[in-house]
Design a protein around this motif. Sequence first.
Motif, PDB file in Angstrom:
ATOM      1  N   PHE A 195       0.855  -1.190   0.000  1.00  0.00           N
ATOM      2  CA  PHE A 195       0.000   0.000   0.000  1.00  0.00           C
ATOM      3  C   PHE A 195       0.888   1.236   0.000  1.00  0.00           C
ATOM      4  N   ILE A 201      -1.200   5.921   1.268  1.00  0.00           N
ATOM      5  CA  ILE A 201      -1.714   5.928  -0.095  1.00  0.00           C
ATOM      6  C   ILE A 201      -2.370   7.275  -0.380  1.00  0.00           C
ATOM      7  N   ASN A 278      -7.726   4.228   3.879  1.00  0.00           N
ATOM      8  CA  ASN A 278      -7.475   3.132   2.948  1.00  0.00           C
ATOM      9  C   ASN A 278      -8.814   2.479   2.635  1.00  0.00           C
ATOM     10  N   THR A 327      -5.035   1.914  -4.145  1.00  0.00           N
ATOM     11  CA  THR A 327      -5.159   0.947  -3.055  1.00  0.00           C
ATOM     12  C   THR A 327      -3.940   0.026  -3.125  1.00  0.00           C
TER      13      THR A 327
END
Length: 468
Positions: A195, A201, A278, A327
């Motif tokens: 990630f 992210i 996330n 993602t």
Amino acid sequence: MTDISVGHWSLTTPVIDADRLPEIAAVDVLVVGAGAAGVAAATVAGEAGARVLILEKYGFAGGAAVAGMSGTICGMYRASDSGAAPDQVVYGFTERFAGELRHRGGLTAPQKYGKTYTSAHDPLKWRETADALLTGAGVEILFHTDVVGVIKDADEYQGVVVASNAGLGVVRAARIIDASGDAAVVARGGGAYRFGANGRIQNPTMFFRLGNVDLPAFWDAWGEDTISPAWVTDRIREARAEGMELPRDKIWMFDTGRPNELLVNATRLIGEGGRVLNVIDPADFTTAEVRGREQVRAYEAFLRQNIPGCRDVFVVDTGVEVGIRQTRTIEGIATLTNDDVVNARKAVDGICRSPWPIELHDGERPKLHWILDDYYDVPYGTLVPSSGENVIVAGRCLSAEHEALASARVTAQCFEYGHAAAQATLLSLSTGRAYRDLDGREVATRMIAEGSALSIDALAADKEEVRR
């Protein structure tokens, strides 16, 4: 068994007794996800005569471009400081799809976006264009269907377990193209992924369409560039100081091609204390959806009160889901690096050009790094997982470093990743070679024959700026 924790959840891939489930289909090529990459992959493979099935969790194709209402085909044109007219460098399936949209009246002329250009599309016509291409190619389509498990024999992917309101079933496939955007097949099959940068992210966003705009008055005040001018940024900061929830200083407004309507990208969705959301975790996904709608209303009020032409506007709609930028990113046999992007490196096994800037939405302020009068190549190996056979990815889950992905993830490139994955799949099926054993130049040669703009130069390997 793989166990990866995300928030309060974990992804566990158990051994599945597929013989106890009904077989829904047995195909040459299974494409998971009907976004830009998936539609390209399925169409190209289907037109070549393969039996293709595409699975999609929604009742329509489009992925982030439609469900997330990202609304533009970014990544087709070079950036420049010269103020030159749009200079297109990406063609192939990207141009084919854009052409179909234009024919249907579903794509605007290029609009100024900072130092480059982009075009806005009609989301309904996007879906209809995808329907026509897929059915015309003889692709079998299953909407409202999710992948919930993977069938493997040792290191070979052999199919997936799907879920719908009808129950569970099995799809067996000689080759699988994971165009889910989230590396759903690779992850459930135990493949390696990450990630972003150590778990960080890019922020999701919630796009919305604004109706009843006095477009002449708006554009006269706003200016040619779709990115907000300095005076708008100043007013946003003043309104935020007065208590309005307006987390982004720079907002983007696009002409949709519909009368009196604009597409707006203005929100920034983060958790408490600036925590990254996330959206693989449904709790974070839910937070993003709720906060997104709250911020949409705040920006609607701001626009009414401060921007000429917007006094009587209203929100037409938002995306079906928040716009997802990032993602899971697979570990591939090659990785697109941040340096590759910044230095506009070319690759002898390049399967896609990208002139799009690094547009990193990570934290409180976005980072923007322009690639001026140039582009970089995305190597073929970024689509091939480091482990596992008979599976390839297409779309934003390709193997790339964090900032590199912030450039490589956009729609024009995703179309071409799907195009490349399909050509690699057809080569793999016809020759019996594994994806990892294919030469990316073979894939590129087939793409060039179908209109992609790529350069194959074996001598380039001797040049310092070019790498395999």
